[in-house]
Write a protein that holds these residues in place. Structure first.
Motif, PDB file in Angstrom:
ATOM      1  N   LYS A 175      -8.454   4.124   2.765  1.00 36.45           N
ATOM      2  CA  LYS A 175      -7.835   5.332   2.197  1.00 36.45           C
ATOM      3  C   LYS A 175      -7.487   5.113   0.736  1.00 36.45           C
ATOM      4  CE  LYS A 175      -5.863   7.184   6.478  1.00 36.45           C
ATOM      5  NZ  LYS A 175      -4.595   7.461   7.210  1.00 36.45           N
ATOM      6  N   LEU A 176      -7.057   3.898   0.383  1.00 38.86           N
ATOM      7  CA  LEU A 176      -6.736   3.586  -1.005  1.00 38.86           C
ATOM      8  C   LEU A 176      -7.964   3.739  -1.897  1.00 38.86           C
ATOM      9  CD1 LEU A 176      -4.476   2.543  -2.888  1.00 38.86           C
ATOM     10  CD2 LEU A 176      -5.282   0.233  -2.414  1.00 38.86           C
ATOM     11  N   HIS A 177      -9.128   3.502  -1.353  1.00 40.02           N
ATOM     12  CA  HIS A 177     -10.383   3.662  -2.098  1.00 40.02           C
ATOM     13  C   HIS A 177     -10.878   5.113  -2.086  1.00 40.02           C
ATOM     14  CE1 HIS A 177     -10.615  -0.752  -1.886  1.00 40.02           C
ATOM     15  NE2 HIS A 177     -11.535  -0.676  -2.832  1.00 40.02           N
ATOM     16  N   TYR A 215       0.837  -1.201   0.000  1.00 39.27           N
ATOM     17  CA  TYR A 215       0.000   0.000   0.000  1.00 39.27           C
ATOM     18  C   TYR A 215       0.871   1.250   0.000  1.00 39.27           C
ATOM     19  CZ  TYR A 215      -2.783   3.817   1.858  1.00 39.27           C
ATOM     20  OH  TYR A 215      -3.367   5.043   2.063  1.00 39.27           O
ATOM     21  N   GLU A 216       1.878   1.291   0.870  1.00 42.53           N
ATOM     22  CA  GLU A 216       2.731   2.475   0.979  1.00 42.53           C
ATOM     23  C   GLU A 216       3.577   2.680  -0.272  1.00 42.53           C
ATOM     24  OE1 GLU A 216       4.899   1.844   4.555  1.00 42.53           O
ATOM     25  OE2 GLU A 216       3.341   2.742   5.807  1.00 42.53           O
ATOM     26  N   ALA A 217       3.929   1.584  -0.959  1.00 47.23           N
ATOM     27  CA  ALA A 217       4.730   1.694  -2.175  1.00 47.23           C
ATOM     28  C   ALA A 217       3.865   1.944  -3.404  1.00 47.23           C
ATOM     29  CB  ALA A 217       5.543   0.421  -2.373  1.00 47.23           C
ATOM     30  N   GLY A 218       2.546   1.988  -3.231  1.00 52.68           N
ATOM     31  CA  GLY A 218       1.646   2.215  -4.351  1.00 52.68           C
ATOM     32  C   GLY A 218       1.509   1.005  -5.256  1.00 52.68           C
ATOM     33  N   GLU A 219       1.876  -0.158  -4.747  1.00 52.63           N
ATOM     34  CA  GLU A 219       1.814  -1.379  -5.554  1.00 52.63           C
ATOM     35  C   GLU A 219       0.510  -2.140  -5.357  1.00 52.63           C
ATOM     36  OE1 GLU A 219       5.187  -3.602  -4.415  1.00 52.63           O
ATOM     37  OE2 GLU A 219       6.667  -2.182  -5.232  1.00 52.63           O
ATOM     38  N   LEU A 220      -0.308  -1.699  -4.416  1.00 55.92           N
ATOM     39  CA  LEU A 220      -1.575  -2.366  -4.158  1.00 55.92           C
ATOM     40  C   LEU A 220      -2.611  -1.772  -5.108  1.00 55.92           C
ATOM     41  CD1 LEU A 220      -2.595  -4.523  -2.196  1.00 55.92           C
ATOM     42  CD2 LEU A 220      -3.394  -2.707  -0.706  1.00 55.92           C
TER      43      LEU A 220
END
Length: 476
Positions: A446-448, A312-317
């Motif tokens: 938060k990703l959503h 998630y933090e690396a933007g890979e999710l």
């Protein structure tokens, strides 16, 4: 050799200022020269009228023929020449000198005005700075005028030696050099002070950035100016604060991970060694192997959770969103905890049996629901209840999961989404937990682009509410 910004800035300003002074000086010199020439020519032109009057007064006209009294004119020209500081020459129409203010013998006695020069002379007068086609030994300010007396034509040459121009320009240049030296000295002092004052904050920021890079955040920049440099200093302080917080988080993360890994690994190692060296009786091997298996599963959950957070933090999710009904996911999740629900005699309440469609990633939202339901089942009191409620606000849809029980303390509410954070109650109820479930839930929401909040009342309930976008088919 590295050149400092101060040196470059000062040299640039000095070069620009010196160039400006030189350009202004050259322009002023040229303008002054032209002004001086015009002034000299005007002077000669105006004083020539006196000479013309003297010539007219010394002429005897007889039947259209004029007779000049050269002796009288010589006596007039000499004192007039001395008072005006000029040379006066009168020639005939062919350019042969008749009267001259110079002492005898006249230097023009054997000279004759060149035909090219004679052609330029008119009754309106001619002004030029030259030797008059070699008539004079050096360039001079010359005003030449043709006068007609009867049938005779005469030429008046009124000359001012050009050395006065050279002297004037030398004096002007000397004055400008002195002025420029004084101005440049003052300007350099001002530029030096201004450059020092301007670049001093940059030097401080450079040193501060070096300290921040070395991990020293103890001393922040003092912001005094409300300009670009002040804004930059404020930004650096904010960056330092963020880095300091990140460093604390990193240290805390490493400490927590070390602690969480150390405990199960110590347990596993101790029991395995006990089995291998015979300390643990054979009949108890199965019992302790179950404990080892549980600890291995705990380590597995910890690593899996940490990988999800790192992605998630690396933007890979990446999200794979679609419209779906969240109610079946909730029901399936409850089925997974059916045994624990029955053991604790929990009352499950779902406000609506209708579909509740949202637009999100089903797998990730399934993990959110699983973690929140697992958390509710862990901390609900025996004989208590877990309720699900749903809400709508414009294009947003919210789901709330509430469980009765001891609830959270006020100081615990702000920390429940932090990594590895476990309340005092959870340490006793769930010693095998790793404290990453709610952190993962927060990251997924938060990703959503949604929000998740928690509310609690001690000895009554704890409620988690998350919001997501409604199904796209319902937006049309």
């Amino acid at each position: 050799m590295r050149k400092s910004i101060f040196t470059e800035f000062f040299c640039l300003c000095a070069a620009v200022f010196i160039s400006a002074v030189i350009c202004v000086g050259v322009v002023l010199m040229l303008v002054s020269e032209e002004h001086y020439k015009a002034n000299r020519f005007n002077y000669l032109s105006a004083k020539t009228e006196m000479i013309v009057d003297a010539v007219r007064g010394s002429v005897d006209e007889n039947g259209g023929f004029c007779t000049l009294d050269t002796e009288e004119l010589t006596d007039i020209f000499k004192p007039l020449s001395e008072s005006l500081g000029t040379d006066i020459t009168l020639t005939d129409s062919d350019g042969v000198a008749l009267v001259c203010s110079e002492a005898s013998p006249c230097s023009h006695a054997d000279k004759k005005i060149a035909p090219q020069a004679l052609e330029r002379i008119t009754e309106d007068g001619l002004s030029e700075l030259s030797s008059f086609n070699g008539y004079y030994d050096q360039n001079s300010f010359i005003y030449a005028r043709r006068i007609n007396l009867g049938e005779n034509t005469y030429i008046i040459l009124h000359r001012l030696v050009s050395n006065t121009l050279t002297g004037h320009m030398i004096s002007l240049a000397a004055a400008m050099i002195i002025s420029a030296a004084v101005i440049l000295s003052a300007a350099f002092a001002v530029m030096y002070t201004a450059a020092k004052r301007l670049l001093s904050p940059i030097r401080e920021m450079t040193l501060a950035a070096k300290r921040f890079g070395e991990g020293d955040f103890s001393e922040k920049l003092h912001v005094t100016d409300e300009n670009e440099l002040g804004y930059l200093a404020t930004t650096l302080n904010d960056m330092a604060g963020s880095l300091e917080q990140l460093e604390e988080t990193r240290k805390s993360f490493i400490s927590n991970v070390s602690h969480e890994l150390k405990t199960p690994m110590t347990t596993i190692g101790g029991f395995v060694d006990g089995i291998l060296d015979g300390t643990i009786p054979k009949e108890q091997h199965r019992h302790y192997m179950k404990i080892v298996s549980a600890e291995v599963n705990r380590l597995s959950r910890l690593v899996r959770s940490m990988l999800n957070i790192s992605k998630y933090e690396a933007g890979e999710l990446e999200l794979s969103t679609e419209d779906f009904d969240i109610l079946p996911i909730i029901l399936q999740t409850l089925t997974n905890f059916e045994k624990k629900i029955e053991e604790k005699n929990i009352d499950i309440q779902i406000e609506s049996s209708d579909s509740f469609r949202i637009n999100a990633d089903p797998d990730l939202i399934g993990q959110v629901v699983y973690n929140l339901v697992e958390n509710a089942v862990k901390f609900v009191d025996k004989g208590g209840s877990i309720s699900f409620s749903f809400g709508a606000d414009g294009d947003s849809r919210s789901v709330s999961i509430r469980n009765s029980g001891e609830g959270l303390k006020k100081q615990e509410i702000s920390k429940v989404f932090e990594r590895f954070y476990k309340t005092d109650e959870s340490r006793g109820i769930d010693p095998g937990g790793v404290g990453l479930g709610l952190s993962i839930v927060s990251s997924i929401i938060k990703l959503h682009g949604g929000k998740i909040t928690v509310s609690s009342e001690p000895n009554r309930y704890t409620e988690f509410t998350f919001s997501l976008s409604k199904a796209e088919t319902e937006r049309r």
